[in-house]
Write an enzyme that holds these catalytic residues in place. Sequence first.
Site, short mmCIF file in Angstrom:
data_model
loop_
_atom_site.label_atom_id
_atom_site.label_comp_id
_atom_site.label_asym_id
_atom_site.label_seq_id
_atom_site.Cartn_x
_atom_site.Cartn_y
_atom_site.Cartn_z
CD1 TRP A 1 69.10 41.74 26.82
CD2 TRP A 1 68.26 43.71 26.18
NE1 TRP A 1 70.14 42.54 26.41
CE2 TRP A 1 69.66 43.75 26.02
CE3 TRP A 1 67.51 44.85 25.85
CZ2 TRP A 1 70.33 44.88 25.52
CZ3 TRP A 1 68.18 45.97 25.37
CH2 TRP A 1 69.57 45.97 25.21
CG ASP B 1 63.95 39.49 22.87
OD1 ASP B 1 64.43 39.20 21.76
OD2 ASP B 1 64.37 40.43 23.58
CE LYS C 1 71.40 41.19 20.25
NZ LYS C 1 72.58 41.79 20.87
#
Lengths: 359, 359
Positions: free
Chosen positions: A102, A171, A195
Amino acid sequence: MAQRVINFNPGPSALPLSVLEQAKSEMLDFQGSGMSVLETSHRSKNFEAVLDSAIQRTRRLLGLDETYQVLFIQGGASLQFAMVPMNLAAGKPVDYVDTGVWSTKAIKEARLCGKETRVVGSSEDMQFTYIPEKIVINPDAAYLHITSNNTIRGTRWKSFPDAGAVPLVSDMSSDIFSRRFDPRPFGLIYAGAQKNVGPAGVTLVIIREDMLKRVPKELPTMLRYSTYAENRSLYNTPPCFSIYICELVLKWIEETIGGLDQMEKINEEKAAVLYDYIDSQDFYRGTARPDSRSRMNVTFLLPEAEMEKDFLAGAADAGLYGLKGHRSVGGLRASIYNATTIEAVKALVDYMKHFAKGR
Amino acid sequence: MAQRVINFNPGPSALPLSVLEQAKSEMLDFQGSGMSVLETSHRSKNFEAVLDSAIQRTRRLLGLDETYQVLFIQGGASLQFAMVPMNLAAGKPVDYVDTGVWSTKAIKEARLCGKETRVVGSSEDMQFTYIPEKIVINPDAAYLHITSNNTIRGTRWKSFPDAGAVPLVSDMSSDIFSRRFDPRPFGLIYAGAQKNVGPAGVTLVIIREDMLKRVPKELPTMLRYSTYAENRSLYNTPPCFSIYICELVLKWIEETIGGLDQMEKINEEKAAVLYDYIDSQDFYRGTARPDSRSRMNVTFLLPEAEMEKDFLAGAADAGLYGLKGHRSVGGLRASIYNATTIEAVKALVDYMKHFAKGR
C-alpha cells in the site's frame, strides 16, 4: 435465525452484529420517516443528524481539537494516494516510508502526479516484514507519509516517527479507531472505512486547517479537500448508507465497547491470544518481526505451503472464514479488526491446535 | 410493519419495496454465506456474481454491443464532470450543451481541467426551461456533451442530437433505464445511481472501446477509465453494497417490470397522469416548455409562492414527501423515477385537486 460464520476477512470485514441488526430493523423505515436510509435525501434533517453524529463521534474518539475537520470522501484509500500529493505538495518534495504494497502504491501515485517523491525509509530488504527504524527526516519536505498498519505483511508502527515541523500524513485504513495516538503531529489521516469503521464505499479523511490552506484552486472540484471541508462533505450526494453504517459502528465503539482505550485493550488481548499461541509452539511460524507485529492482521505460515489448502478447508468446516493470505504473498492471515471478538480469536486458536495435532 | 410514505425525493429517491425487502432479509446472511453483503470480500465468488450480474443486466437492458464496457466508479456524477474531459479530450476542443445547473457544472469542470471548452447550445435565455434545437456541431470536437434529463428545471432531450462522427457523451443520472434509446452514437454515458438505479455511492459508467484508447497514461490510477475497464471495476475495493442494491434494482426492471420497453410505457403513463392534470386546469402551472418536459421530474408552480408552505405541509399530512423544488429555483417538483408507482402519482394528483379546491 441466520447462521453466522466467524469472519477473518481483511476488508470488507466483520461488522458488529448489533450494527447489522439495527440496519436490518431500519431498512424499510429509518427513524420513523417511512423511508429507508437508502431513499433518504442527503439534505434531510434525518441524514444530516447521522452525518453530524459520525463527525462528532470521530472527534471525541480520536481527541481531535478544533483545528481538525472530519471529511467523508469516495474512491477509497487508492484515490487518496493521488489526492494527498495533488493537494498538499505545495511545490515541495514529498517524503514516504515504504512498508509494503500500500505504501508502494502511494509512492507510485505521488510520482504519477508529477511530485518530487523521496523514499526516506524502507523495509523492502526483508520483504517488508518489519517497520524501519532508520528514517531520514528532511525539513524541506511537504509532508512525511507512512502507512500505520500494513495488512499484507502484518506489521504496524508501534509509535509514529518524530518529523519535527514536517506534518505526518498516514494511511490508517486498517487500524484507525483500534488504538489511542496523539493526532497533533498529523496534517492528514485517511482511512478506507471497510476494515475498522464501516463498509466499503467511503473514506474517512481527517485534515488539519494548515493543510487546507495548501489546496491548489486549479484542481477539479471533487479532488480538492477544501470542497469537502467547506460543504461539510455535502457538495454533492455523499455515500449516505456507508456513512450511516460508519455512524452505527462509531456509536458501538463509544457506547457498547466504552471508548477507544477500552477498544485498544480488547485489541491487545485478542492479538496476544494469537501471538502467544504462535510463539509457544513450532508448527506455525509468524512472518512479521516480533517488534513490528500488527494487532489487526496476524500473518503466519504452516510448515509447508501445501498444507494451506487443507488448513483453509478445515477452517471453513469449523465456521472460520477469510484466513487466506494476500494473493501477492501467500501464507495465512487472520484479520482481527475491532468487530472481531475475543471468542472468535480463541476459536481460531482452538482450530489451529486441532489442525497441528492432526499432522 | 413499517409505515411507508410516498417518496417523491429527487435523489436519493424511492427504491422498489421488493428490493428493500430482499436487502433486509439478507442483511445478516447473504445467500447462505453466514455474513452480510457489507462484510463480504469484493474478491469472493458471491460478490463477483453480483457484479457480473449487474454488468450483464445493464448490457441486456440497454442493448449494448461488445464494444461497450460497464464500469462502477465512486465520486458521483460530479467526479465524472472532471474525469470525462481528463480522459477523453485527447488534445481537441470539447463541446457542451448547457441545459441548466448540472450541465453548467460539467462545463465549469472541463474548463478547470484546462480543456478548450465550447458551449455549442444553451437554453439559458429562458432559464433553462427548454431543450435548445439550435446546436452547432463542430467536426473537430473530441465529444459533444449533453445532460439527457435535467432534474432542476424538469426538462429532457426527447431525441438526442446527431453529431455525425463526433461521439456523444451524456450525463444520464436522472433518466437512465427509464426509456429505450440507441446507445451507438454514445462514446460514454455516466449516471449517479441514486435516482433510477440504486442508492448513492456508485456511478455507472458505460464506455466504448475507442474512448478507452484516448485515456492518457499519466493520469492518476483512480482517475483513468482504463483502470476500471482492465480490472472489471475491482482495481481497489468497490462500493460493494451500493452495487448489490443496483443489481437488485436492475433485476426488478428485467424480471418484475418486464424490461425497458415496459418500464418506459409505465413512465409515460405516470408522467401523462400528472401533465394531463396540470394542463387541464388553471391553478397549477408547469414550468418546462411542453415539448421539453421531463418524464422523471415534473416541475410546477402554485398561483402564489406563499402557498407552497401550506401545500407541502398538507402533502406531508397525506403521506406525500419530497415535493419541494430545488433550492436554486423554488416552486414544486415531483420526481417520479422508475420506482415511483402509478398509484403514487394518482395519489399526488388527488391531493393536488383537493388542495386547489380549498383555495
